[in-house]
Design an enzyme around this catalytic site. Structure first.
Site, PDB file in Angstrom:
ATOM      1  N   ARG A 152     -60.025   0.550 -67.441  1.00  0.00           N
ATOM      2  CA  ARG A 152     -61.116  -0.245 -66.863  1.00  0.00           C
ATOM      3  C   ARG A 152     -60.573  -1.263 -65.877  1.00  0.00           C
ATOM      4  O   ARG A 152     -61.302  -1.834 -65.081  1.00  0.00           O
ATOM      5  CB  ARG A 152     -61.910  -1.015 -67.943  1.00  0.00           C
ATOM      6  CG  ARG A 152     -62.635  -0.187 -69.000  1.00  0.00           C
ATOM      7  CD  ARG A 152     -63.489   0.884 -68.430  1.00  0.00           C
ATOM      8  NE  ARG A 152     -62.757   2.143 -68.367  1.00  0.00           N
ATOM      9  CZ  ARG A 152     -63.149   3.178 -67.644  1.00  0.00           C
ATOM     10  NH1 ARG A 152     -64.236   3.121 -66.931  1.00  0.00           N
ATOM     11  NH2 ARG A 152     -62.439   4.283 -67.621  1.00  0.00           N
ATOM     12  N   LYS A 209     -65.932   9.029 -59.261  1.00  0.00           N
ATOM     13  CA  LYS A 209     -66.925   9.904 -59.861  1.00  0.00           C
ATOM     14  C   LYS A 209     -68.341   9.552 -59.421  1.00  0.00           C
ATOM     15  O   LYS A 209     -69.099  10.419 -58.980  1.00  0.00           O
ATOM     16  CB  LYS A 209     -66.794   9.808 -61.386  1.00  0.00           C
ATOM     17  CG  LYS A 209     -67.737  10.673 -62.142  1.00  0.00           C
ATOM     18  CD  LYS A 209     -67.711  10.279 -63.605  1.00  0.00           C
ATOM     19  CE  LYS A 209     -68.383   8.933 -63.789  1.00  0.00           C
ATOM     20  NZ  LYS A 209     -68.547   8.584 -65.209  1.00  0.00           N
ATOM     21  N   THR A 210     -68.681   8.271 -59.556  1.00  0.00           N
ATOM     22  CA  THR A 210     -70.038   7.860 -59.209  1.00  0.00           C
ATOM     23  C   THR A 210     -70.320   8.101 -57.729  1.00  0.00           C
ATOM     24  O   THR A 210     -71.410   8.543 -57.363  1.00  0.00           O
ATOM     25  CB  THR A 210     -70.256   6.375 -59.548  1.00  0.00           C
ATOM     26  OG1 THR A 210     -69.747   6.141 -60.858  1.00  0.00           O
ATOM     27  CG2 THR A 210     -71.722   6.029 -59.526  1.00  0.00           C
ATOM     28  N   GLN A 226     -61.727  10.974 -71.961  1.00  0.00           N
ATOM     29  CA  GLN A 226     -62.550   9.807 -72.235  1.00  0.00           C
ATOM     30  C   GLN A 226     -63.654  10.120 -73.241  1.00  0.00           C
ATOM     31  O   GLN A 226     -64.657   9.416 -73.324  1.00  0.00           O
ATOM     32  CB  GLN A 226     -63.154   9.259 -70.936  1.00  0.00           C
ATOM     33  CG  GLN A 226     -62.100   8.699 -70.003  1.00  0.00           C
ATOM     34  CD  GLN A 226     -62.706   8.096 -68.745  1.00  0.00           C
ATOM     35  OE1 GLN A 226     -63.444   7.125 -68.804  1.00  0.00           O
ATOM     36  NE2 GLN A 226     -62.396   8.687 -67.608  1.00  0.00           N
ATOM     37  N   ASP A 234     -73.955  13.447 -66.253  1.00  0.00           N
ATOM     38  CA  ASP A 234     -72.816  12.543 -66.193  1.00  0.00           C
ATOM     39  C   ASP A 234     -72.197  12.430 -67.595  1.00  0.00           C
ATOM     40  O   ASP A 234     -72.871  12.679 -68.587  1.00  0.00           O
ATOM     41  CB  ASP A 234     -73.330  11.179 -65.717  1.00  0.00           C
ATOM     42  CG  ASP A 234     -72.200  10.287 -65.261  1.00  0.00           C
ATOM     43  OD1 ASP A 234     -71.088  10.800 -65.061  1.00  0.00           O
ATOM     44  OD2 ASP A 234     -72.433   9.081 -65.098  1.00  0.00           O
ATOM     45  N   GLU A 235     -70.951  12.022 -67.688  1.00  0.00           N
ATOM     46  CA  GLU A 235     -70.278  11.832 -68.975  1.00  0.00           C
ATOM     47  C   GLU A 235     -70.473  13.052 -69.880  1.00  0.00           C
ATOM     48  O   GLU A 235     -70.815  12.934 -71.061  1.00  0.00           O
ATOM     49  CB  GLU A 235     -70.813  10.586 -69.697  1.00  0.00           C
ATOM     50  CG  GLU A 235     -70.758   9.311 -68.886  1.00  0.00           C
ATOM     51  CD  GLU A 235     -69.376   8.654 -68.859  1.00  0.00           C
ATOM     52  OE1 GLU A 235     -68.395   9.309 -69.271  1.00  0.00           O
ATOM     53  OE2 GLU A 235     -69.305   7.493 -68.416  1.00  0.00           O
TER      54      GLU A 235
END
Length: 744
Positions: free
Chosen positions: A623, A37-38, A256, A225-226
């Site tokens: 994670r 994603k980043t 998430q 983002d998010e």
DNA sequence: AACTGTAAACTTTTT
DNA sequence: GTTTACAGTT
């Protein structure tokens, strides 16, 4: 840089490529965990710039400072490689962006641009005052619950008037009254709370055509983002900026979403395609982060959520290690088992900064910390906000706040008698009434106190002196030369710490925690100094001291726990599952997988909340890159009560088809290592000692006295001065031995 | 007014 | 087990 990142950097999947090269029109990226994603976001920004978009026309919004910082750095690196620059690019958190916008235009909506941002404690004081102002019984009205109601209203863009109109019962009507009183207090103090930053920005964009036009004109490309964690107010802000050009790109993962409790509205992401009907949707399902067994385990878990669109999650990495489940007898043993595994992996070459221990509630951190300390294992607890919540720091900051905003009565009350100046509760109440009558701030009202108005001679003298000190700072603070001449923000902070009397106050008490407080105040000065340096680099125009102080206070108000995660740190990170979102580690341990902890007891009977707990667990599991350890304790002490526990349902859900290797407790076969018998040997310079709180450290210096000998010990967490007879130091090895993990 | 000790309330998660 | 609030004492 890790391997998976390099792989991503070199070649993008078709889906990633599609997202990166998308330029015009709305774009929704549904990004599973570890799907790059980043990388996609940063490459897309770089691509926009490479295609002629001016950097200053781009606005990227994140939720934490850390995420913003990482994004900024990666975009800069990408652009440098192409000999391009990113001058004027805005990458910011939602809250910081709004704060800056209100610094420019705030007078149009809250009547000032020099406002203070209230933290939870400040909000509490204001709420208490509001309840009192409404003549409500404060034993029936708890600030916390009222604030929760107000916050949830602000997240939905409901102001006090609307709230009142919608309220039907007595409770609602009363909350509406308190809401209004609370707003009045905040406006009177030139203050805003966290939710106001968003709400006032949204209102400003709605009602002020000029501001809206300016924002729409400048920010031609918006990126969020998010996105699954945005609330309605944030949606309105984003929508009003992007309404015309429609160049809005949102990135998120409904699986998430873990912030519904603070107003996050999942329909923002679920209904994005309805809001922007021509949206391009790019799902990223391939996981580049975690090995096969971990991805499979996570997929198994999240599949138990009924309210969810099924999506393919897969990896092309090796199966890797099975996640391990461990049930220990007590939370102590649980913590020790986690540390043991961390030590084992360290010895295998895994870097400490690539390890994390995650838990549902902060209360679990204590046992874990103890275990890490006892082992002398370097670790940091990601609690960035804790430092600024300390009383001495709050006090120092209140002085600074009063300096930039004399109307901040909450700050005033916190420090007017700290250090004690003989201004007691009665005088403060009287002053408050006087200020209210005159419609001025309490600091201003001091100019009108006198014996004739019923103040004691002592309090009048003290107050006048206090006011004149504050006044002097203000005069000096506003005149540029005297402060720039003095040099800096750090000098100003130091000066206030000294002249306020805080330093002397904590210095004169010789207790161990007073010493700590003194050191914390010093740390605040260093924080200011560090901040100043960063400001010098980032900003184009030289900032004035007053601006610096504003920015510093703003920065301090908006730090988050996750910001304390320092990627350079050679230490294991301990943090909540919430704080871990967006991060990744080679090794992840999740502690407390018990019914009542994870899932949390307050979610046990409500399906929506249970699904959020499951997502939280999913976030934790995903994670991990290579090693995952899931633990629980068969008995746990909470709130002083020890109870037997039940294993988390999530463990069963993940176990499904014996995916997880169950390791019997006996396998560890830990001999009951009794603490070494109290050492008769004397502690000398160079001795390695163990302290209950600070862990293992090396003695640097001993000052022998008949009573109260002091030792200077270099611990992992820093150098401490301790009184020998109170510190109860346990000798680990004597002066001749020099081998001690990491500390010379 | 300032300090000290005891009662009571409390914990999800955070910008 | 920890923090906060209040009552009672100097």
């Amino acid at each position: 840089m890790n391997m998976s990142m390099d792989a991503k950097a070199n070649s993008l999947t078709d889906a990633q490529q599609k997202a990166v090269t998308h330029i015009q029109g709305p774009l929704l990226v549904l990004a599973g965990p570890g799907s790059g994603k980043t990388t996609v976001v940063t490459k897309r920004i770089a691509n926009l710039i490479a295609n002629g978009v001016q950097p200053w026309q781009i606005l990227a919004l994140t939720f934490t400072n850390k995420a913003a910082k990482e994004m900024r750095e990666r975009v800069f690196t990408l652009l440098e490689e192409q000999n391009l620059h990113a001058r004027g690019l805005t990458v910011s958190t939602f809250h910081a962006f709004c704060a800056r916008l209100l610094r420019d235009w705030g007078d149009r909506i809250i009547g000032t641009t020099t406002f203070t941002i209230y933290d939870t404690a400040d909000q509490r004081s204001a709420a208490k005052a509001a309840i009192r102002a409404c003549n409500l019984n404060d034993s029936n009205w708890k600030p916390a619950s009222v604030l929760a109601a107000i916050s949830s209203a602000k997240n939905k863009l409901i102001d006090a008037d609307t709230f009142e109109n919608e309220a039907s019962d007595f409770y609602g009507k009363s909350v509406a009254k308190i809401y209004r009183a609370y707003e009045n207090i905040l406006r009177g103090n030139d203050a805003v709370d966290f939710d106001d930053l968003l709400m006032k920005t949204a209102q400003l964009l709605h009602k002020d055509a000029e501001v809206k036009q300016a924002m729409q004109d400048r920010y031609q490309y918006l990126m969020i983002d998010e996105y699954q964690d945005t609330n309605h107010t944030q949606f309105v802000i984003a929508d009003s900026i992007a309404k015309n050009h429609r160049n809005i790109c949102v990135v998120g993962d409904p699986d998430q979403s873990v912030y519904a409790w603070r107003g996050a509205d999942i329909s923002n992401i679920l209904e994005f395609e309805d809001q922007y009907s021509d949206a391009t949707v790019v799902p990223l399902g391939r996981n580049f982060r975690s090995t096969g067994h971990i991805v499979e385990t996570s997929a198994k878990l999240i599949a138990f959520n009924a309210q969810r669109k099924d999506k393919k999650l897969y990896t092309e990495l090796d199966d890797g290690n099975m996640p391990t489940v461990l049930s220990l007898e007590s939370e102590r043993e649980e913590a020790e088992a986690i540390v043991r595994e961390a030590v084992r992996l360290r010895d295998e070459g895994v870097l400490l900064k690539e390890m994390a221990v995650l838990y549902r509630v902060n209360a679990l951190s204590r046992v874990l910390e103890d275990a890490f300390r006892n082992e002398g294992m370097p670790h940091i607890v990601a609690r960035g906000t804790a430092f600024y919540a300390r009383q001495e720091i709050k006090q120092a900051l209140s002085y600074l706040r009063l300096l930039v905003n004399p109307n901040d009565d909450v700050a005033f009350v916190r420090i007017v008698n700290m250090p004690t100046r003989g201004i007691g509760a009665t005088s403060i109440n009287r002053l408050e009434q006087l200020a209210q009558m005159r419609g001025i701030s309490m600091l201003e009202a001091i100019s009108e106190v006198s014996k004739e108005r019923g103040f004691t001679a002592r309090s009048v003298t003290s107050m006048k002196k206090f006011a004149s000190t504050c006044h002097q700072w203000q005069v000096d603070g506003r005149s540029d030369e005297s402060l720039t001449a003095a040099g800096s923000l750090a000098d100003l902070v130091e000066r206030v710490v000294r002249e306020s009397g805080l330093e002397a106050f904590y210095a004169k008490n010789a207790g161990e925690d007073d010493l700590e407080r003194l050191q914390n105040l010093e740390e605040l000065v260093s924080a200011a100094s560090e901040f100043e340096e960063r400001l010098g680099i980032d900003d184009e125009q030289p900032p004035t001291p007053l601006h610096m102080l504003f920015s510093f206070l703003e920065h301090v108000a908006l730090v988050s726990d996750a910001d304390a995660v320092d990627p350079k740190n050679g230490a294991v990170t301990l943090m909540t599952l919430h704080a871990a979102k967006g991060l990744e580690f080679d090794f992840v341990a999740i502690a407390g997988l018990e019914e009542g902890v994870l899932p949390h007891e307050r979610s046990l009977f409500e399906n929506d909340q249970m699904e959020e707990e499951r997502r939280l667990c999913y976030v934790g599991v995903t994670r991990a890159r290579k090693n995952l350890l899931l633990t629980n304790a068969r008995k746990r002490t909470q709130r002083g009560m020890t109870n037997r526990t039940m294993g988390s349902r999530f463990l069963r859900e993940m176990a499904g088809s014996s995916l997880i290797e169950e390791v019997a407790v006996e396998q560890w076969d830990v001999p009951d290592a009794d603490p070494p018998s109290p050492c008769e040997q004397e502690i000398t310079t160079g001795s390695v000692v163990r302290h209950k709180r600070f862990g293992v450290g090396k003695v640097q210096r001993i000052i022998r006295r008949t009573r109260g000998s002091t030792v200077t010990v270099h611990f992992q967490g820093g150098v401490k001065h301790l009184v020998l007879e109170y510190a109860k130091l346990e000798l680990v090895s004597n002066g001749s031995s020099t081998s001690f993990n990491g500390i010379a």
